[in-house]
Design a protein around this motif. Structure first.
Motif, PDB file in Angstrom:
ATOM      1  N   VAL A  27     -64.198  78.741  81.856  1.00  0.00           N
ATOM      2  CA  VAL A  27     -64.108  76.664  82.374  1.00  0.00           C
ATOM      3  C   VAL A  27     -65.333  76.428  81.914  1.00  0.00           C
ATOM      4  CG1 VAL A  27     -63.829  75.645  84.308  1.00  0.00           C
ATOM      5  CG2 VAL A  27     -62.231  77.805  84.130  1.00  0.00           C
ATOM      6  N   LEU A  28     -66.377  76.564  82.396  1.00  0.00           N
ATOM      7  CA  LEU A  28     -67.757  76.614  82.318  1.00  0.00           C
ATOM      8  C   LEU A  28     -68.309  76.263  80.842  1.00  0.00           C
ATOM      9  CD1 LEU A  28     -70.405  75.974  83.879  1.00  0.00           C
ATOM     10  CD2 LEU A  28     -71.209  78.092  83.064  1.00  0.00           C
ATOM     11  N   THR A  29     -68.017  77.797  80.384  1.00  0.00           N
ATOM     12  CA  THR A  29     -68.402  77.272  79.167  1.00  0.00           C
ATOM     13  C   THR A  29     -67.181  75.780  77.938  1.00  0.00           C
ATOM     14  OG1 THR A  29     -68.715  79.561  78.991  1.00  0.00           O
ATOM     15  CG2 THR A  29     -68.471  78.637  76.349  1.00  0.00           C
ATOM     16  N   THR A  30     -65.795  75.982  77.992  1.00  0.00           N
ATOM     17  CA  THR A  30     -65.290  74.999  77.241  1.00  0.00           C
ATOM     18  C   THR A  30     -65.704  73.364  78.067  1.00  0.00           C
ATOM     19  OG1 THR A  30     -63.292  76.782  77.608  1.00  0.00           O
ATOM     20  CG2 THR A  30     -62.860  74.701  77.165  1.00  0.00           C
ATOM     21  N   VAL A  31     -66.154  73.729  79.347  1.00  0.00           N
ATOM     22  CA  VAL A  31     -66.494  72.398  79.470  1.00  0.00           C
ATOM     23  C   VAL A  31     -67.467  71.482  79.190  1.00  0.00           C
ATOM     24  CG1 VAL A  31     -66.616  70.631  81.807  1.00  0.00           C
ATOM     25  CG2 VAL A  31     -64.649  71.872  81.915  1.00  0.00           C
ATOM     26  N   PHE A  32     -68.518  72.765  79.638  1.00  0.00           N
ATOM     27  CA  PHE A  32     -69.582  72.493  78.875  1.00  0.00           C
ATOM     28  C   PHE A  32     -69.890  72.171  76.882  1.00  0.00           C
ATOM     29  CE2 PHE A  32     -71.054  72.374  83.278  1.00  0.00           C
ATOM     30  CZ  PHE A  32     -71.993  71.205  83.038  1.00  0.00           C
ATOM     31  N   SER A  33     -69.150  73.405  76.614  1.00  0.00           N
ATOM     32  CA  SER A  33     -68.887  73.106  74.920  1.00  0.00           C
ATOM     33  C   SER A  33     -68.287  72.051  74.869  1.00  0.00           C
ATOM     34  CB  SER A  33     -68.069  74.073  74.148  1.00  0.00           C
ATOM     35  OG  SER A  33     -68.990  75.169  74.828  1.00  0.00           O
ATOM     36  N   ILE A  34     -67.413  70.708  75.069  1.00  0.00           N
ATOM     37  CA  ILE A  34     -66.476  69.747  74.415  1.00  0.00           C
ATOM     38  C   ILE A  34     -67.912  68.619  75.258  1.00  0.00           C
ATOM     39  CG2 ILE A  34     -64.994  68.750  75.486  1.00  0.00           C
ATOM     40  CD1 ILE A  34     -63.360  70.522  75.558  1.00  0.00           C
ATOM     41  N   VAL A  45     -74.230  73.678  88.234  1.00  0.00           N
ATOM     42  CA  VAL A  45     -72.882  73.567  88.446  1.00  0.00           C
ATOM     43  C   VAL A  45     -72.435  75.037  88.469  1.00  0.00           C
ATOM     44  CG1 VAL A  45     -70.460  73.314  87.183  1.00  0.00           C
ATOM     45  CG2 VAL A  45     -71.600  71.862  87.231  1.00  0.00           C
ATOM     46  N   PHE A  46     -73.169  76.123  87.737  1.00  0.00           N
ATOM     47  CA  PHE A  46     -73.450  77.700  88.155  1.00  0.00           C
ATOM     48  C   PHE A  46     -73.240  78.151  89.581  1.00  0.00           C
ATOM     49  CE2 PHE A  46     -74.189  81.771  87.962  1.00  0.00           C
ATOM     50  CZ  PHE A  46     -73.299  82.657  87.217  1.00  0.00           C
ATOM     51  N   VAL A  47     -74.203  77.152  90.177  1.00  0.00           N
ATOM     52  CA  VAL A  47     -75.153  77.958  91.386  1.00  0.00           C
ATOM     53  C   VAL A  47     -74.571  76.637  92.262  1.00  0.00           C
ATOM     54  CG1 VAL A  47     -77.004  77.373  92.801  1.00  0.00           C
ATOM     55  CG2 VAL A  47     -77.317  78.039  90.690  1.00  0.00           C
ATOM     56  N   HIS A  48     -73.935  75.398  91.992  1.00  0.00           N
ATOM     57  CA  HIS A  48     -73.176  75.757  93.738  1.00  0.00           C
ATOM     58  C   HIS A  48     -71.602  75.038  93.454  1.00  0.00           C
ATOM     59  CE1 HIS A  48     -77.398  73.536  93.466  1.00  0.00           C
ATOM     60  NE2 HIS A  48     -77.022  72.586  95.060  1.00  0.00           N
ATOM     61  N   TYR A  49     -70.709  75.679  92.757  1.00  0.00           N
ATOM     62  CA  TYR A  49     -69.626  75.820  92.347  1.00  0.00           C
ATOM     63  C   TYR A  49     -69.039  77.242  91.788  1.00  0.00           C
ATOM     64  CZ  TYR A  49     -69.851  70.740  92.719  1.00  0.00           C
ATOM     65  OH  TYR A  49     -69.995  69.355  93.467  1.00  0.00           O
ATOM     66  N   ARG A  50     -70.268  77.689  91.189  1.00  0.00           N
ATOM     67  CA  ARG A  50     -69.600  78.897  90.183  1.00  0.00           C
ATOM     68  C   ARG A  50     -68.634  79.097  89.547  1.00  0.00           C
ATOM     69  NH1 ARG A  50     -73.666  82.643  90.457  1.00  0.00           N
ATOM     70  NH2 ARG A  50     -74.978  83.016  92.429  1.00  0.00           N
ATOM     71  N   PRO A  51     -68.115  78.216  88.822  1.00  0.00           N
ATOM     72  CA  PRO A  51     -66.509  77.977  88.918  1.00  0.00           C
ATOM     73  C   PRO A  51     -66.070  79.205  87.080  1.00  0.00           C
ATOM     74  CG  PRO A  51     -68.255  76.598  87.081  1.00  0.00           C
ATOM     75  CD  PRO A  51     -69.190  77.145  88.264  1.00  0.00           C
ATOM     76  N   ASP A  52     -65.406  79.700  87.100  1.00  0.00           N
ATOM     77  CA  ASP A  52     -65.062  81.119  85.674  1.00  0.00           C
ATOM     78  C   ASP A  52     -65.659  80.710  84.502  1.00  0.00           C
ATOM     79  OD1 ASP A  52     -62.777  81.457  83.205  1.00  0.00           O
ATOM     80  OD2 ASP A  52     -63.142  83.110  84.983  1.00  0.00           O
ATOM     81  N   PRO A  53     -66.843  81.184  84.338  1.00  0.00           N
ATOM     82  CA  PRO A  53     -67.288  81.293  82.805  1.00  0.00           C
ATOM     83  C   PRO A  53     -66.717  80.883  82.163  1.00  0.00           C
ATOM     84  CG  PRO A  53     -67.444  83.309  83.901  1.00  0.00           C
ATOM     85  CD  PRO A  53     -66.719  82.827  84.494  1.00  0.00           C
TER      86      PRO A  53
END
Length: 137
Positions: A97-104, A87-95
């Motif tokens: 957002v990435l942390t929140t989504v993957f933590s949940i 997800v980080f490599v292909h979409y470069r989301p805000d950190p």
């Protein structure tokens, strides 16, 4: 009723018959008694019942201990780490957002897997007659 329970104990414990592994694992995964597949294995989220309320199979022998937690960490880690990287490599989301989504996602997957892996581990112990499952009276 005592005779029925004694017969049940004799049919599973005293005979050296092989217990089928796959059905026991699947029943445990579904949080059901590994012997009959009908009774609930757990009382609460992770507490294994003393015995099956349907068939009377003793379940107190189980020694799952830290096995389900270890397997949960292993599986969730091996699923989430590559997913986060992808997800980080292909979409470069805000950190954030990435942390929140993957933590949940990590917490939800862990909470889903933990009791099921415990049930499967108890089913494995039952099928292989480990820790007193199937010991002669």
């Amino acid at each position: 009723m005592p005779q029925a329970h004694a017969h049940h104990t004799e049919s599973h414990a005293d005979t050296g018959e092989e217990r089928p592994l796959k059905p026991a694992l699947l029943r445990g995964w579904r949080l059901r008694c590994p012997s009959c597949g009908s009774g609930p294995m757990l009382r609460g989220y992770l507490k294994v019942r003393e015995s099956c309320p349907v068939c009377g199979e003793a379940l107190h022998h189980q020694r799952a201990d830290d096995g389900p937690a270890y397997l949960t960490i292993l599986i969730v880690g091996h699923l989430m780490a590559p997913a986060i990287l992808w997800v980080f490599v292909h979409y470069r989301p805000d950190p954030l957002v990435l942390t929140t989504v993957f933590s949940i996602g990590t917490v939800a997957l862990s909470l889903y897997l933990l009791p099921r892996l415990k049930g499967a581990l108890v089913g494995l112990q039952w099928a292989k007659r480990m820790h007193g499952f199937g010991a002669r009276a």
